[in-house]
Scaffold this motif. Structure first.
Motif, PDB file in Angstrom:
ATOM      1  N   VAL A 100       0.842  -1.208   0.000  1.00 52.91           N
ATOM      2  CA  VAL A 100       0.000   0.000   0.000  1.00 52.91           C
ATOM      3  C   VAL A 100       0.875   1.256   0.000  1.00 52.91           C
ATOM      4  CG1 VAL A 100      -1.640   1.342   1.382  1.00 52.91           C
ATOM      5  CG2 VAL A 100      -2.001  -1.109   1.037  1.00 52.91           C
ATOM      6  N   PHE A 101       1.912   1.274   0.821  1.00 55.30           N
ATOM      7  CA  PHE A 101       2.804   2.434   0.863  1.00 55.30           C
ATOM      8  C   PHE A 101       3.504   2.667  -0.472  1.00 55.30           C
ATOM      9  CE2 PHE A 101       3.573   2.069   5.734  1.00 55.30           C
ATOM     10  CZ  PHE A 101       2.395   2.754   5.973  1.00 55.30           C
ATOM     11  N   THR A 102       3.935   1.605  -1.127  1.00 54.98           N
ATOM     12  CA  THR A 102       4.670   1.774  -2.388  1.00 54.98           C
ATOM     13  C   THR A 102       3.760   2.124  -3.560  1.00 54.98           C
ATOM     14  OG1 THR A 102       4.629  -0.615  -2.813  1.00 54.98           O
ATOM     15  CG2 THR A 102       6.579   0.274  -1.707  1.00 54.98           C
ATOM     16  N   VAL A 103       2.472   1.871  -3.435  1.00 54.42           N
ATOM     17  CA  VAL A 103       1.521   2.194  -4.501  1.00 54.42           C
ATOM     18  C   VAL A 103       1.009   3.629  -4.360  1.00 54.42           C
ATOM     19  CG1 VAL A 103      -0.765   1.597  -5.406  1.00 54.42           C
ATOM     20  CG2 VAL A 103       0.857  -0.196  -4.880  1.00 54.42           C
ATOM     21  N   LYS A 104       1.054   4.184  -3.155  1.00 53.67           N
ATOM     22  CA  LYS A 104       0.559   5.543  -2.922  1.00 53.67           C
ATOM     23  C   LYS A 104       1.302   6.560  -3.778  1.00 53.67           C
ATOM     24  CE  LYS A 104      -0.090   7.229   1.111  1.00 53.67           C
ATOM     25  NZ  LYS A 104       0.025   7.619   2.523  1.00 53.67           N
ATOM     26  N   ASP A 105       0.617   7.659  -4.095  1.00 52.36           N
ATOM     27  CA  ASP A 105       1.232   8.741  -4.849  1.00 52.36           C
ATOM     28  C   ASP A 105       2.184   9.533  -3.955  1.00 52.36           C
ATOM     29  OD1 ASP A 105       1.774  10.343  -6.999  1.00 52.36           O
ATOM     30  OD2 ASP A 105      -0.068  11.511  -6.859  1.00 52.36           O
ATOM     31  N   SER A 106       3.114  10.205  -4.578  1.00 50.80           N
ATOM     32  CA  SER A 106       4.096  11.016  -3.859  1.00 50.80           C
ATOM     33  C   SER A 106       3.427  12.157  -3.109  1.00 50.80           C
ATOM     34  CB  SER A 106       5.085  11.644  -4.844  1.00 50.80           C
ATOM     35  OG  SER A 106       5.697  10.676  -5.629  1.00 50.80           O
ATOM     36  N   GLU A 107       4.091  12.613  -2.053  1.00 50.11           N
ATOM     37  CA  GLU A 107       3.657  13.842  -1.421  1.00 50.11           C
ATOM     38  C   GLU A 107       4.001  14.973  -2.383  1.00 50.11           C
ATOM     39  OE1 GLU A 107       5.441  14.196   2.467  1.00 50.11           O
ATOM     40  OE2 GLU A 107       3.751  13.143   3.366  1.00 50.11           O
ATOM     41  N   ALA A 108       3.050  15.818  -2.664  1.00 50.12           N
ATOM     42  CA  ALA A 108       3.206  16.835  -3.704  1.00 50.12           C
ATOM     43  C   ALA A 108       4.251  17.896  -3.372  1.00 50.12           C
ATOM     44  CB  ALA A 108       1.866  17.498  -3.974  1.00 50.12           C
ATOM     45  N   LYS A 109       4.460  18.131  -2.110  1.00 50.28           N
ATOM     46  CA  LYS A 109       5.380  19.197  -1.716  1.00 50.28           C
ATOM     47  C   LYS A 109       6.678  18.596  -1.171  1.00 50.28           C
ATOM     48  CE  LYS A 109       3.118  19.501   2.794  1.00 50.28           C
ATOM     49  NZ  LYS A 109       2.373  18.319   2.807  1.00 50.28           N
ATOM     50  N   THR A 110       7.600  19.464  -0.864  1.00 51.65           N
ATOM     51  CA  THR A 110       8.845  19.035  -0.235  1.00 51.65           C
ATOM     52  C   THR A 110       8.520  18.514   1.162  1.00 51.65           C
ATOM     53  OG1 THR A 110      10.124  20.666  -1.460  1.00 51.65           O
ATOM     54  CG2 THR A 110      11.110  19.818   0.556  1.00 51.65           C
ATOM     55  N   ASN A 111       9.077  17.359   1.486  1.00 52.26           N
ATOM     56  CA  ASN A 111       8.888  16.840   2.846  1.00 52.26           C
ATOM     57  C   ASN A 111      10.251  16.767   3.540  1.00 52.26           C
ATOM     58  OD1 ASN A 111      10.131  14.455   1.955  1.00 52.26           O
ATOM     59  ND2 ASN A 111       8.237  13.290   1.838  1.00 52.26           N
ATOM     60  N   THR A 112      10.310  16.150   4.698  1.00 51.74           N
ATOM     61  CA  THR A 112      11.573  16.112   5.457  1.00 51.74           C
ATOM     62  C   THR A 112      12.671  15.336   4.757  1.00 51.74           C
ATOM     63  OG1 THR A 112      10.802  14.184   6.695  1.00 51.74           O
ATOM     64  CG2 THR A 112      10.395  16.334   7.681  1.00 51.74           C
ATOM     65  N   PHE A 113      12.317  14.576   3.721  1.00 49.74           N
ATOM     66  CA  PHE A 113      13.308  13.762   3.020  1.00 49.74           C
ATOM     67  C   PHE A 113      13.780  14.403   1.714  1.00 49.74           C
ATOM     68  CE2 PHE A 113      10.516  10.954   5.455  1.00 49.74           C
ATOM     69  CZ  PHE A 113      11.441  10.456   6.350  1.00 49.74           C
ATOM     70  N   GLY A 114      13.247  15.568   1.378  1.00 53.50           N
ATOM     71  CA  GLY A 114      13.712  16.271   0.199  1.00 53.50           C
ATOM     72  C   GLY A 114      12.574  16.738  -0.693  1.00 53.50           C
ATOM     73  N   PRO A 115      12.936  17.337  -1.832  1.00 54.19           N
ATOM     74  CA  PRO A 115      11.914  17.832  -2.762  1.00 54.19           C
ATOM     75  C   PRO A 115      11.228  16.700  -3.503  1.00 54.19           C
ATOM     76  CG  PRO A 115      14.103  18.172  -3.671  1.00 54.19           C
ATOM     77  CD  PRO A 115      14.283  17.639  -2.276  1.00 54.19           C
ATOM     78  N   ASN A 116      10.085  17.000  -4.042  1.00 53.29           N
ATOM     79  CA  ASN A 116       9.318  16.014  -4.822  1.00 53.29           C
ATOM     80  C   ASN A 116      10.111  15.640  -6.076  1.00 53.29           C
ATOM     81  OD1 ASN A 116       7.458  14.515  -6.236  1.00 53.29           O
ATOM     82  ND2 ASN A 116       5.822  16.007  -6.060  1.00 53.29           N
ATOM     83  N   PRO A 117      10.409  14.345  -6.281  1.00 57.33           N
ATOM     84  CA  PRO A 117      11.187  13.938  -7.459  1.00 57.33           C
ATOM     85  C   PRO A 117      10.425  14.109  -8.772  1.00 57.33           C
ATOM     86  CG  PRO A 117      10.545  12.017  -6.203  1.00 57.33           C
ATOM     87  CD  PRO A 117      10.137  13.223  -5.407  1.00 57.33           C
ATOM     88  N   LYS A 118       9.107  14.203  -8.723  1.00 50.64           N
ATOM     89  CA  LYS A 118       8.333  14.416  -9.945  1.00 50.64           C
ATOM     90  C   LYS A 118       8.597  15.804 -10.525  1.00 50.64           C
ATOM     91  CE  LYS A 118       4.362  11.431  -9.222  1.00 50.64           C
ATOM     92  NZ  LYS A 118       2.905  11.418  -9.047  1.00 50.64           N
ATOM     93  N   ALA A 119       8.919  16.749  -9.682  1.00 51.87           N
ATOM     94  CA  ALA A 119       9.166  18.122 -10.136  1.00 51.87           C
ATOM     95  C   ALA A 119      10.401  18.198 -11.023  1.00 51.87           C
ATOM     96  CB  ALA A 119       9.308  19.044  -8.940  1.00 51.87           C
ATOM     97  N   ALA A 120      11.332  17.244 -10.864  1.00 51.37           N
ATOM     98  CA  ALA A 120      12.574  17.246 -11.650  1.00 51.37           C
ATOM     99  C   ALA A 120      12.335  16.772 -13.079  1.00 51.37           C
ATOM    100  CB  ALA A 120      13.619  16.371 -10.981  1.00 51.37           C
ATOM    101  N   PHE A 121      11.212  16.101 -13.352  1.00 52.05           N
ATOM    102  CA  PHE A 121      10.949  15.553 -14.697  1.00 52.05           C
ATOM    103  C   PHE A 121       9.878  16.284 -15.408  1.00 52.05           C
ATOM    104  CE2 PHE A 121      13.090  12.165 -12.520  1.00 52.05           C
ATOM    105  CZ  PHE A 121      13.953  11.692 -13.487  1.00 52.05           C
TER     106      PHE A 121
END
Length: 121
Positions: A100-121
């Motif tokens: 379930v965790f791996t299927v969920k969509d990314s957090e849209a904003k920057t979180n404590t682990f860094g920026p959203n990787p989708k924004a780079a593409f």
């Protein structure tokens, strides 16, 4: 294939985020390579024990760290700690929770682990 290579290049990176596509393409190519190597082991008679071939076993050992790192980065992408990967040690329930965790969509904003990787593409 580029996603598999990207995940392998970041094999020892446990701190960033990995988007869904990177994770699932890595899993897909790992599965394909494992099947091909198992077939080669069987056809070439490279089995060291029943249902355990030399090539497929070596491939599995080599991919322990990269698989763990891409899973931790995927958990980071949904806002979970990498320690959640340990839930997979619980039979059945742990696998379902991790799935379930791996299927969920990314957090849209920057979180404590860094920026959203989708924004780079």
């Amino acid at each position: 294939m580029q996603w598999f290579i990207l995940a392998m290049k970041k094999a020892f990176n446990f701190s960033d985020r990995s988007r869904r596509k990177e994770y699932w393409m890595f899993i897909l190519f790992t599965l394909i390579f494992s099947i091909v190597l198992t077939i080669i082991d069987t056809v070439a008679g490279l089995e060291i024990a029943e249902d355990m071939g030399i090539l497929s076993t070596l491939f599995s050992i080599i991919l322990i760290i990269p698989t763990l790192s891409v899973t931790v980065r995927r958990l980071h992408d949904v806002g979970k700690s990498g320690w959640w990967v340990l839930i997979s040690l619980i039979p059945i329930i742990g696998f379902i929770v991790l799935l379930v965790f791996t299927v969920k969509d990314s957090e849209a904003k920057t979180n404590t682990f860094g920026p959203n990787p989708k924004a780079a593409f």
